[in-house]
Design a protein around this motif. Sequence first.
Motif, short mmCIF file in Angstrom:
data_model
loop_
_atom_site.label_atom_id
_atom_site.label_comp_id
_atom_site.label_asym_id
_atom_site.label_seq_id
_atom_site.Cartn_x
_atom_site.Cartn_y
_atom_site.Cartn_z
N ASP A 124 0.84 -1.19 0.00
CA ASP A 124 0.00 0.00 0.00
C ASP A 124 0.88 1.25 0.00
N LYS A 125 0.45 2.27 -0.73
CA LYS A 125 1.17 3.54 -0.76
C LYS A 125 0.37 4.55 0.07
N LEU A 126 1.07 5.24 0.97
CA LEU A 126 0.45 6.20 1.87
C LEU A 126 1.00 7.60 1.64
N ARG A 127 0.15 8.59 1.80
CA ARG A 127 0.56 9.99 1.80
C ARG A 127 0.50 10.46 3.25
N GLN A 181 -4.81 5.22 12.93
CA GLN A 181 -3.88 4.66 13.92
C GLN A 181 -2.43 4.97 13.55
N ILE A 182 -2.12 4.92 12.26
CA ILE A 182 -0.76 5.23 11.81
C ILE A 182 -0.45 6.70 12.11
N ALA A 183 -1.40 7.59 11.82
CA ALA A 183 -1.20 9.02 12.09
C ALA A 183 -0.93 9.25 13.58
N ALA A 184 -1.69 8.57 14.43
CA ALA A 184 -1.50 8.72 15.87
C ALA A 184 -0.12 8.20 16.30
N ALA A 185 0.30 7.06 15.75
CA ALA A 185 1.61 6.49 16.10
C ALA A 185 2.75 7.39 15.65
N ILE A 186 2.65 7.91 14.43
CA ILE A 186 3.69 8.83 13.95
C ILE A 186 3.70 10.10 14.78
N GLY A 187 2.51 10.61 15.09
CA GLY A 187 2.41 11.81 15.92
C GLY A 187 3.06 11.62 17.29
N ALA A 188 2.83 10.46 17.90
CA ALA A 188 3.43 10.17 19.21
C ALA A 188 4.95 10.12 19.11
N ARG A 189 5.46 9.50 18.05
CA ARG A 189 6.92 9.41 17.89
C ARG A 189 7.53 10.77 17.57
N LEU A 190 6.82 11.59 16.78
CA LEU A 190 7.33 12.93 16.49
C LEU A 190 7.36 13.78 17.77
N SER A 191 6.35 13.62 18.62
CA SER A 191 6.32 14.34 19.90
C SER A 191 7.51 13.94 20.76
N ALA A 192 7.81 12.65 20.78
CA ALA A 192 8.95 12.16 21.56
C ALA A 192 10.27 12.62 20.94
N GLY A 193 10.23 12.95 19.64
CA GLY A 193 11.43 13.40 18.93
C GLY A 193 11.52 14.92 18.87
N PHE A 194 10.85 15.59 19.77
CA PHE A 194 10.95 17.04 19.94
C PHE A 194 10.19 17.88 18.92
N VAL A 195 9.15 17.33 18.30
CA VAL A 195 8.26 18.13 17.46
C VAL A 195 7.06 18.46 18.33
N ARG A 196 6.80 19.74 18.54
CA ARG A 196 5.74 20.17 19.43
C ARG A 196 4.37 20.02 18.76
N ASP A 197 3.48 19.27 19.39
CA ASP A 197 2.09 19.08 18.98
C ASP A 197 1.94 18.82 17.47
N PRO A 198 2.53 17.72 16.98
CA PRO A 198 2.44 17.46 15.54
C PRO A 198 1.01 17.08 15.12
N GLN A 199 0.59 17.64 14.01
CA GLN A 199 -0.72 17.31 13.43
C GLN A 199 -0.44 16.46 12.19
N VAL A 200 -0.71 15.17 12.28
CA VAL A 200 -0.36 14.22 11.23
C VAL A 200 -1.62 13.68 10.58
N SER A 201 -1.62 13.61 9.25
CA SER A 201 -2.71 12.94 8.54
C SER A 201 -2.09 11.89 7.62
N VAL A 202 -2.80 10.76 7.50
CA VAL A 202 -2.35 9.67 6.64
C VAL A 202 -3.49 9.31 5.71
N ASN A 203 -3.21 9.31 4.42
CA ASN A 203 -4.22 8.97 3.41
C ASN A 203 -3.68 7.89 2.48
N LEU A 204 -4.58 7.04 2.02
CA LEU A 204 -4.21 6.00 1.07
C LEU A 204 -4.07 6.60 -0.32
N VAL A 205 -2.96 6.32 -0.97
CA VAL A 205 -2.73 6.77 -2.34
C VAL A 205 -3.00 5.61 -3.30
#
Length: 188
Positions: A11-14, A52-76
């Motif tokens: 699957d390809k994701l944006r 769920q992928i957006a939430a997981a990436i957001g959590a990891r970005l928060s732990a990696g010092f990105v403040r309040d990341p807003q992540v969206s994941v869409n199927l391409v």
Amino acid sequence: MTRPYQVGPGDKLRIDVYALDDLSREVTVDSSGWISFPISGALEVNGMSPRQIAAAIGARLSAGFVRDPQVSVNLVDVASQMVTVDGEVKDPGLYPVGTHTSLMRVIAAAKGTTEFSNPRNVVIVRTIGTKRYAGVYNLVSIRSGKYPDPQIYSNDVVLVGDSSAKKVLHDFIQLSPAVLTPLVLLLN
């Protein structure tokens, strides 16, 4: 109720991160079900929904010092979630399944039924866990609104039955120019 799409290999994701365009990109899920994304690293996404992928990436970005990341994941592009359509359809084969895929939609994707089909005899075979189930559906009743168009899920098999009477009649008509006397055909 519709179930969320579950991402799988191929699957390809944006993935977009609001206000951080350098992080936004398209990724393809590898054959093991993993993706790699900046700052968050490798992440197993097989079986997860885009939310769920957006939430997981957001959590990891928060732990990696990105403040309040807003992540969206869409199927391409969908490669992992497929349904098999076979029997008396014009173009049998594998077709992608989305979150709102119905029986009528997959039959339409297979370019409709053939002249020999029996629209009152369409079987959906579904495996849940280790058990296989089969349901018989009537396209005529679905089209007339007598009951709802059933949801189709990944790995379902849709079999459109044939009408033996239609085939016999077709064969009879093909042979009739060669016959010099009238024939009576008994159809069950």
